[in-house]
Design a protein around this motif. Structure first.
Motif, short mmCIF file in Angstrom:
data_model
loop_
_atom_site.label_atom_id
_atom_site.label_comp_id
_atom_site.label_asym_id
_atom_site.label_seq_id
_atom_site.Cartn_x
_atom_site.Cartn_y
_atom_site.Cartn_z
N GLY A 11 0.83 -1.21 0.00
CA GLY A 11 0.00 0.00 0.00
C GLY A 11 0.86 1.26 0.00
N ALA A 12 1.93 1.21 0.80
CA ALA A 12 2.83 2.37 0.85
C ALA A 12 3.51 2.55 -0.51
CB ALA A 12 3.87 2.18 1.95
N LEU A 13 3.92 1.43 -1.14
CA LEU A 13 4.55 1.51 -2.46
C LEU A 13 3.58 2.04 -3.51
CD1 LEU A 13 6.67 -1.76 -2.51
CD2 LEU A 13 7.51 0.59 -2.37
N VAL A 14 2.34 1.58 -3.45
CA VAL A 14 1.33 2.06 -4.41
C VAL A 14 1.09 3.55 -4.20
CG1 VAL A 14 -1.12 1.91 -5.00
CG2 VAL A 14 0.22 -0.17 -4.76
N LYS A 15 1.05 3.98 -2.94
CA LYS A 15 0.87 5.40 -2.65
C LYS A 15 2.04 6.21 -3.19
CE LYS A 15 -0.01 8.59 1.13
NZ LYS A 15 -0.13 8.76 2.59
N GLN A 16 3.26 5.69 -2.98
CA GLN A 16 4.45 6.36 -3.48
C GLN A 16 4.43 6.40 -5.02
OE1 GLN A 16 8.05 4.43 -2.32
NE2 GLN A 16 9.39 6.03 -3.12
N PHE A 17 3.98 5.29 -5.62
CA PHE A 17 3.89 5.23 -7.08
C PHE A 17 2.87 6.25 -7.59
CE2 PHE A 17 1.86 3.40 -10.89
CZ PHE A 17 2.96 3.40 -11.74
N ALA A 18 1.76 6.37 -6.90
CA ALA A 18 0.73 7.33 -7.31
C ALA A 18 1.25 8.76 -7.21
CB ALA A 18 -0.52 7.15 -6.46
N GLU A 19 1.99 9.04 -6.14
CA GLU A 19 2.55 10.38 -5.98
C GLU A 19 3.57 10.68 -7.09
OE1 GLU A 19 4.16 10.27 -2.05
OE2 GLU A 19 2.18 10.52 -1.09
N THR A 20 4.40 9.68 -7.39
CA THR A 20 5.39 9.85 -8.46
C THR A 20 4.68 10.04 -9.80
OG1 THR A 20 6.90 8.43 -7.24
CG2 THR A 20 7.41 8.80 -9.55
N LEU A 21 3.64 9.28 -10.02
CA LEU A 21 2.87 9.40 -11.26
C LEU A 21 2.25 10.79 -11.39
CD1 LEU A 21 1.91 7.83 -13.75
CD2 LEU A 21 -0.10 7.17 -12.43
N GLU A 22 1.74 11.34 -10.29
CA GLU A 22 1.18 12.69 -10.32
C GLU A 22 2.25 13.72 -10.67
OE1 GLU A 22 -1.02 13.90 -6.85
OE2 GLU A 22 -2.02 11.95 -6.72
N ILE A 23 3.44 13.52 -10.11
CA ILE A 23 4.54 14.45 -10.40
C ILE A 23 4.90 14.39 -11.88
CG2 ILE A 23 7.01 14.88 -9.99
CD1 ILE A 23 6.49 13.96 -7.08
N HIS A 24 4.97 13.16 -12.43
CA HIS A 24 5.31 13.00 -13.85
C HIS A 24 4.20 13.55 -14.74
CE1 HIS A 24 9.07 10.85 -13.48
NE2 HIS A 24 8.53 10.01 -12.60
N GLU A 25 2.96 13.34 -14.36
CA GLU A 25 1.85 13.88 -15.16
C GLU A 25 1.88 15.41 -15.16
OE1 GLU A 25 -1.81 12.26 -13.70
OE2 GLU A 25 -1.57 10.41 -14.83
N ALA A 26 2.20 15.97 -14.01
CA ALA A 26 2.28 17.43 -13.93
C ALA A 26 3.43 17.94 -14.81
CB ALA A 26 2.49 17.87 -12.48
N ALA A 27 4.54 17.19 -14.79
CA ALA A 27 5.67 17.60 -15.62
C ALA A 27 5.33 17.48 -17.10
CB ALA A 27 6.90 16.76 -15.30
#
Length: 163
Positions: free
Chosen positions: A113-129
């Motif tokens: 769950g923590a990894l998925v949360k971290q992955f989601a946060e990273t994905l949001e950062i990449h989408e914003a970029a």
């Protein structure tokens, strides 16, 4: 319910009462009515004695059955108590084993769950970029000569999402 032996006993009682009446009439020279009353009294006394004995025997048998039933129910209660204790121990053991097996899995699920949360946060950062990179491209895309070369990187962004 009458027992087969009871019929024989009743027949013998009648025979004894009749014999007592005949003896009282012939030997004791008692009138016929009085001799019949003596026989009937003897028959009545024998019947009452027999029934009293029967009731006593039935009572003794009933008390013996009741004692046996009480003993059996006591044994059943003890067996049930032992079985209840065994089931409780089994339930406690099963619960401990289930917890022992489930705790590592729960920890792994928590880590996932923590990894998925971290992955989601990273994905949001990449989408914003990607949106920041593509938003100037959208302004430039209004010009027809520049729109074609910039379309290539815009298509590459969904591929990065799938990966």
């Amino acid at each position: 319910m009458a027992r087969p032996g009871s019929y024989f006993i009743a027949l013998c009682m009648v025979a004894i009462a009749a014999s007592a009446s005949v003896l009282a009439f012939t030997v004791a020279a008692v009138e016929a009515g009085t001799a019949a009353a003596v026989g009937l009294g003897a028959l009545l006394a024998m019947v009452i004695g027999h029934f009293g004995g029967q009731i006593g025997a039935d009572r003794t048998a009933t008390e013996a059955r009741l004692a046996e039933l009480t003993r059996t129910s006591g044994e059943a209660a003890r067996s049930l108590a032992e079985l209840t204790q065994r089931i409780e121990r089994f339930e406690a053991l099963a619960l401990e084993r289930a917890r022992a097996l489930a705790d590592p899995l729960a920890e792994e699920v928590g880590e996932l769950g923590a990894l998925v949360k971290q992955f989601a946060e990273t994905l949001e950062i990449h989408e914003a970029a990607i949106l920041q990179v593509t938003s100037p491209v959208a302004a430039v895309a209004s010009q027809p000569s520049v729109a074609m070369p910039l379309a290539g990187p815009a298509v590459a962004a969904p591929v990065q999402r799938e990966a």
